[in-house]
Design a protein around this motif. Structure first.
Motif, PDB file in Angstrom:
ATOM      1  N   THR A   1     -60.992  96.749  -8.206  1.00 55.57           N
ATOM      2  CA  THR A   1     -61.342  97.978  -7.498  1.00 55.57           C
ATOM      3  C   THR A   1     -62.339  97.607  -6.403  1.00 55.57           C
ATOM      4  OG1 THR A   1     -63.263  98.419  -8.876  1.00 55.57           O
ATOM      5  CG2 THR A   1     -61.125  99.294  -9.649  1.00 55.57           C
ATOM      6  N   ASP A   2     -62.568  98.533  -5.497  1.00 53.64           N
ATOM      7  CA  ASP A   2     -63.538  98.255  -4.436  1.00 53.64           C
ATOM      8  C   ASP A   2     -64.923  98.012  -5.038  1.00 53.64           C
ATOM      9  OD1 ASP A   2     -63.881  98.120  -1.504  1.00 53.64           O
ATOM     10  OD2 ASP A   2     -65.351  99.726  -1.888  1.00 53.64           O
ATOM     11  N   ALA A   3     -65.272  98.762  -6.076  1.00 52.97           N
ATOM     12  CA  ALA A   3     -66.587  98.589  -6.709  1.00 52.97           C
ATOM     13  C   ALA A   3     -66.686  97.213  -7.363  1.00 52.97           C
ATOM     14  CB  ALA A   3     -66.817  99.689  -7.744  1.00 52.97           C
ATOM     15  N   GLN A   4     -65.604  96.802  -8.018  1.00 49.24           N
ATOM     16  CA  GLN A   4     -65.606  95.473  -8.652  1.00 49.24           C
ATOM     17  C   GLN A   4     -65.747  94.374  -7.605  1.00 49.24           C
ATOM     18  OE1 GLN A   4     -61.874  95.939 -10.724  1.00 49.24           O
ATOM     19  NE2 GLN A   4     -62.887  96.041 -12.739  1.00 49.24           N
ATOM     20  N   PHE A   5     -65.061  94.571  -6.482  1.00 50.70           N
ATOM     21  CA  PHE A   5     -65.146  93.579  -5.414  1.00 50.70           C
ATOM     22  C   PHE A   5     -66.579  93.420  -4.946  1.00 50.70           C
ATOM     23  CE2 PHE A   5     -65.249  92.617  -0.844  1.00 50.70           C
ATOM     24  CZ  PHE A   5     -64.599  91.382  -0.832  1.00 50.70           C
ATOM     25  N   ARG A   6     -67.280  94.543  -4.847  1.00 52.54           N
ATOM     26  CA  ARG A   6     -68.624  94.522  -4.266  1.00 52.54           C
ATOM     27  C   ARG A   6     -69.713  94.130  -5.269  1.00 52.54           C
ATOM     28  NH1 ARG A   6     -69.830  97.594   0.337  1.00 52.54           N
ATOM     29  NH2 ARG A   6     -67.993  97.948   1.634  1.00 52.54           N
ATOM     30  N   GLU A   7     -69.389  94.144  -6.548  1.00 54.32           N
ATOM     31  CA  GLU A   7     -70.482  93.952  -7.521  1.00 54.32           C
ATOM     32  C   GLU A   7     -70.943  92.496  -7.610  1.00 54.32           C
ATOM     33  OE1 GLU A   7     -69.013  95.344 -11.265  1.00 54.32           O
ATOM     34  OE2 GLU A   7     -67.905  93.493 -11.673  1.00 54.32           O
ATOM     35  N   THR A   8     -70.138  91.564  -7.177  1.00 56.68           N
ATOM     36  CA  THR A   8     -70.514  90.140  -7.211  1.00 56.68           C
ATOM     37  C   THR A   8     -69.695  89.423  -6.132  1.00 56.68           C
ATOM     38  OG1 THR A   8     -70.742  88.181  -8.639  1.00 56.68           O
ATOM     39  CG2 THR A   8     -68.803  89.546  -8.980  1.00 56.68           C
ATOM     40  N   PRO A   9     -70.189  88.336  -5.566  1.00 57.91           N
ATOM     41  CA  PRO A   9     -69.437  87.681  -4.497  1.00 57.91           C
ATOM     42  C   PRO A   9     -68.064  87.201  -4.969  1.00 57.91           C
ATOM     43  CG  PRO A   9     -71.711  86.898  -4.519  1.00 57.91           C
ATOM     44  CD  PRO A   9     -71.523  87.708  -5.760  1.00 57.91           C
ATOM     45  N   ARG A  10     -67.045  87.519  -4.188  1.00 55.62           N
ATOM     46  CA  ARG A  10     -65.663  87.125  -4.487  1.00 55.62           C
ATOM     47  C   ARG A  10     -65.142  86.158  -3.439  1.00 55.62           C
ATOM     48  NH1 ARG A  10     -64.768  89.247  -9.614  1.00 55.62           N
ATOM     49  NH2 ARG A  10     -65.674  91.346  -9.724  1.00 55.62           N
ATOM     50  N   MET A  11     -65.863  85.992  -2.347  1.00 59.26           N
ATOM     51  CA  MET A  11     -65.460  85.164  -1.209  1.00 59.26           C
ATOM     52  C   MET A  11     -66.710  84.925  -0.363  1.00 59.26           C
ATOM     53  SD  MET A  11     -63.725  88.031   1.253  1.00 59.26           S
ATOM     54  CE  MET A  11     -64.307  87.222   2.732  1.00 59.26           C
ATOM     55  N   TYR A  12     -66.538  84.272   0.756  1.00 56.81           N
ATOM     56  CA  TYR A  12     -67.707  84.052   1.614  1.00 56.81           C
ATOM     57  C   TYR A  12     -67.231  83.796   3.042  1.00 56.81           C
ATOM     58  CZ  TYR A  12     -66.746  79.095   2.021  1.00 56.81           C
ATOM     59  OH  TYR A  12     -66.147  77.911   2.335  1.00 56.81           O
ATOM     60  N   THR A  13     -68.175  83.907   3.962  1.00 53.29           N
ATOM     61  CA  THR A  13     -67.934  83.483   5.336  1.00 53.29           C
ATOM     62  C   THR A  13     -68.982  82.449   5.725  1.00 53.29           C
ATOM     63  OG1 THR A  13     -67.501  84.220   7.619  1.00 53.29           O
ATOM     64  CG2 THR A  13     -69.387  85.218   6.490  1.00 53.29           C
ATOM     65  N   ASN A  14     -68.676  81.702   6.756  1.00 54.74           N
ATOM     66  CA  ASN A  14     -69.635  80.746   7.310  1.00 54.74           C
ATOM     67  C   ASN A  14     -69.753  81.067   8.785  1.00 54.74           C
ATOM     68  OD1 ASN A  14     -71.011  77.865   7.110  1.00 54.74           O
ATOM     69  ND2 ASN A  14     -69.759  77.868   8.967  1.00 54.74           N
ATOM     70  N   ILE A  15     -70.969  81.243   9.268  1.00 50.44           N
ATOM     71  CA  ILE A  15     -71.135  81.500  10.698  1.00 50.44           C
ATOM     72  C   ILE A  15     -71.925  80.370  11.347  1.00 50.44           C
ATOM     73  CG2 ILE A  15     -71.019  83.993  10.342  1.00 50.44           C
ATOM     74  CD1 ILE A  15     -74.073  84.044  11.076  1.00 50.44           C
ATOM     75  N   ASN A  16     -71.623  80.135  12.622  1.00 51.79           N
ATOM     76  CA  ASN A  16     -72.349  79.143  13.423  1.00 51.79           C
ATOM     77  C   ASN A  16     -73.106  79.875  14.514  1.00 51.79           C
ATOM     78  OD1 ASN A  16     -69.226  77.718  13.105  1.00 51.79           O
ATOM     79  ND2 ASN A  16     -70.985  76.747  12.151  1.00 51.79           N
ATOM     80  N   SER A  17     -74.269  79.392  14.843  1.00 51.96           N
ATOM     81  CA  SER A  17     -74.955  79.877  16.031  1.00 51.96           C
ATOM     82  C   SER A  17     -74.382  79.153  17.248  1.00 51.96           C
ATOM     83  CB  SER A  17     -76.462  79.619  15.910  1.00 51.96           C
ATOM     84  OG  SER A  17     -76.698  78.336  15.386  1.00 51.96           O
TER      85      SER A  17
END
Lengths: 512, 512
Positions: free
Chosen positions: B215-231
């Motif tokens: 569910t959307d709540a389950q997705f948000r309750e703990t990290p399921r993925m990540y992004t990496n950003i560069n300056s």
């Protein structure tokens, strides 16, 4: 390709004829805190294990003089088996210096074995060579000389160790005479002598004395050379190695004791057991030497690795090798002894495998606080092959380790934080042109000797040479352009006369 | 080639169809004390430098939402330039967790980013691939899928990072849909999403939610993925990266901030300056995220290396790279943030150079206490090439690092010291046959996947394959024998329907 004149040092990479730029001669100082996988109780457990081996199981010395010395020292000698107590071993080991210099015929090439110094030794003792044109073949004297030229040319190689290849085209009775003469004339670096019989050791010491222009007293007053002995694991020391070690120790020359304990073969399959066995073997020999020649310069060697589970053959550069080296490093510091380890691999050619295995070995040498790194350039096939290409590639890695240890890299003064330059360049600018970069640019970063840092297309257009091909070309150019270091003609003559006389006398017996 | 069923772990190397034996899935725990070249005053100097940059020089955020947030936080905003005080940065950074989990659709593949864990990520973002048969060529979707299969097969790869190659045969508007769907079906590991526009990030989060059956709540309750950003060094953050980072942070997903500060180009030529600049860029973004989403999971990335003095091109795996990584590791611990570094090299093909450079990078990752190691398998040509052969060879090195970190190697209990076995074998015997060896033999040592440990003659008789050729054969066999991890058909259908719908809607705008 000779280095700078004696007494001068360059602070910048030295560009020579043939445009071979390399880092200057320097003994790197390892400022990294060693990697120590053992807690204090682990160090104690291995020490207790080694002492229990020597007290309860004992170790064979196939050398009557050694047995007599141990009897005199109050150790329990039954046949060739010697058992000794921890108190005796500890007392004798404490006599050893924590660090000692070795001064070759060129005093600028002196090395310090101990402390935080890390000294790199060329590949030693393979029976064969391999290069990309001729493939694998038995060692000969011409190839031996080529490796000595590489040993001399590269500033990152500090010591001319054992024979890079065994020159089987020279009779064993006189081989040591030609080989040591070649080492002493083609290089001006510290040389090693094999402990393979009385004549070989005595001849080597005499030749080093002559090459250095030394009186006998001068030769003996400080180490001028060294030997490395191996035990016959498990738990045995043979006659000639102990004989040579005693001769060197009494003459004040360095002795490194390096058991070759392959876990699962000549040593327990568990690393702690293999290290404890190795220590028992090494410390018993060091105790002998310190009783016979108190305060003589010695080093603790490690050569503990594991067998390949499929073939039973030795494997090098493995995780087990790394941990055993680090553990032995902790023990060396516990005993206050200099540590010798190696730059080794299992691979047959200088390909990717060769370099991850060698990198593992060399980083383990750094992590363990090793003071002397044998086989640091040129080793292949678990020590059965020496390769000129591998020699060049390894020197690239050694130079990077030398560079890695320069304190300037991690300096954090205002000039290094560089707030003014950061303010000057601001957001979205470029640092190439700013004054802070311009004044530091040429010396800021490591400059490679064998790496190709061009992009793929430029590299491909230039012939798409792989690392082996580049190293082959570099090695050949260095050997062809080689100029031996200067030697006083009178000394050269005296050395040649000694070799001629000893050859006429028949050299050394070959029935050992 | 699928792994063990969920919830089960093997304690032994897992032999699968095709006789591919590898180490089991495990997140290595790095027990080595980090290598710390900086004294405490060096850490303070770099911290002070980074804070002075943010206070006095400022950093540009080309993102109006970010500027509004900084204004709200009381920072000094002039145009796009934002200046902030050390107190604010320190307070915001302190909100970040020291460690966080990321849980993919297969919960057994959860990783922990932080503490002493070290997580390996596949190669990400090269435009091209290279293999020994086809040479260098532009990325395509078929090659992308091949790399995803390798990412899934190897237990030592824990995370499916960015695109291993850019599949230019798919239109950029819909490329992310096909790529993320492929990642989520061909692997069951943690996936990454690029922060390249609102639609791409939102689509990725929705697809990860669907693939996990959440569910959307389950997705948000703990990290399921990540992004990496560069300056955009120096001192600039662009719109889409910050936008994506804010979206992920507010959704509770991981954000790694990795400035790419090449000393002498986009950063000061001195390493301390380059690291201070990198920290200023990273910490400013982390402060933003922690103000907008207090406590959100973030990591500090380092990508500080040097340029080639000859060409100005980036060089990787250098001594300077190693020290910058170790220094940043000290700073990450100072700030209490997880650290990301990389397994990188400059070489164009997977030869000797590639492996000493990669070994340098990977050991620097270990020495720095890195928690997430990007590009750990498959990277070549400074990130312009992904190679399946390099992928396989790197996995050998990663497995060795995993093995290196197993506590059993350095255990010193009575069973490991093995006095009974040493007494049993005595002097001159052999340990192969003794009971102590026999019961431990099969699991005692690292078993390689791509190394050839046979002697030269056996290796030559078997075809004299070099490392590249062996890796080529292994990669092809693994790709051909690939079986995707199980996925509930209803979820697969929902995922496909989402992709179809979003493609029909036109995907993402391509004018960024």
């Amino acid at each position: 390709m000779n280095d700078l004149p004696h007494g001068r040092r360059s602070r910048r990479p030295h560009r020579q004829a043939g445009a071979f730029a390399q880092m200057p001669w320097r003994i790197p100082v390892n400022t990294d805190r060693p990697t120590e996988p053992l807690p204090p109780e682990g160090v104690a457990a291995i020490h207790d294990g080694a002492m229990a081996i020597l007290r309860d199981i004992g170790i064979e010395f196939l050398n009557d003089e050694a047995l007599a010395i141990f009897r005199q020292a109050g150790c329990r000698v039954e046949g060739a088996n010697v058992r000794m107590d921890a108190d005796f071993v500890t007392e004798m080991v404490a006599r050893a210096p924590a660090s000692f210099p070795i001064t070759p015929r060129n005093p600028d090439r002196r090395v310090e074995v101990g402390g935080r110094h890390i000294v790199f030794v060329n590949v030693s003792s393979p029976p064969n060579s391999w290069d990309m044109v001729r493939g694998k073949r038995s060692g000969d004297f011409s190839t031996f000389q080529d490796f000595m030229k590489l040993t001399q040319v590269f500033n990152c190689i500090h010591v001319a160790g054992g024979y890079p290849v065994e020159p089987i085209d020279i009779h064993p009775a006189i081989r040591h005479l030609d080989c040591i003469a070649a080492k002493l004339t083609l290089t001006d670096k510290v040389v090693h002598a094999y402990s393979l019989g009385r004549e070989r050791v005595e001849d080597a010491m005499e030749m080093v004395r002559i090459a250095g222009g030394l009186t006998d007293a001068q030769f003996r007053e400080t180490p001028r050379m060294y030997t490395n002995i191996n035990s016959v694991s498990p738990l045995k020391h043979d006659f000639p190695m102990i004989d040579g070690a005693l001769r060197c120790a009494r003459a004040g020359q360095g002795v490194i004791v390096t058991p070759f304990t392959l876990a699962g073969a000549m040593a327990p399959v568990t690393l702690a057991g293999a290290v404890a066995l190795s220590l028992a073997e090494a410390l018993s020999a060091i105790a002998l030497l310190q009783f016979a020649a108190p305060g003589c310069p010695v080093g603790l060697g490690t050569f503990t690795s594991n067998v390949d589970m499929k073939s039973g053959a030795p494997a090098f550069g493995t995780p087990e090798y790394m941990r055993a080296t680090q553990m032995t490093g902790q023990m060396a510091r516990f005993y206050g002894l200099p540590l010798r380890s190696s730059g080794v691999c299992t691979a047959n050619i200088p390909d990717a495998q060769a370099m991850w295995e060698t990198s593992n070995s060399l980083w383990a040498a750094v992590q363990s606080g090793s003071n002397l790194v044998y086989h640091a350039a040129g080793w292949l096939e678990g020590g059965l092959i020496a390769s000129p290409e591998k020699f060049v590639l390894d020197c690239e890695v050694l130079q990077m380790i030398q560079r890695y240890m320069e304190p300037s890299l991690t300096a954090t003064g205002p000039d290094e934080i560089a707030l003014d330059a950061i303010a000057e360049v601001g957001s979205g600018g470029h640092y190439f042109g700013c004054a802070h970069t311009q004044v530091r640019y040429e010396q800021a970063f490591y400059a490679p000797i064998a790496s190709d840092w061009r992009n793929f297309e430029a590299w491909e257009a230039a012939g798409a040479e792989d690392s082996i091909a580049r190293a082959h070309r570099i090695a050949n150019a260095l050997i062809e352009g080689f100029e031996p270091p200067p030697m006083d003609p009178a000394i050269a003559e005296e050395l040649a006369a000694f070799v001629a006389r000893r050859k006429a006398e028949g050299g050394a017996p070959t029935d050992f």
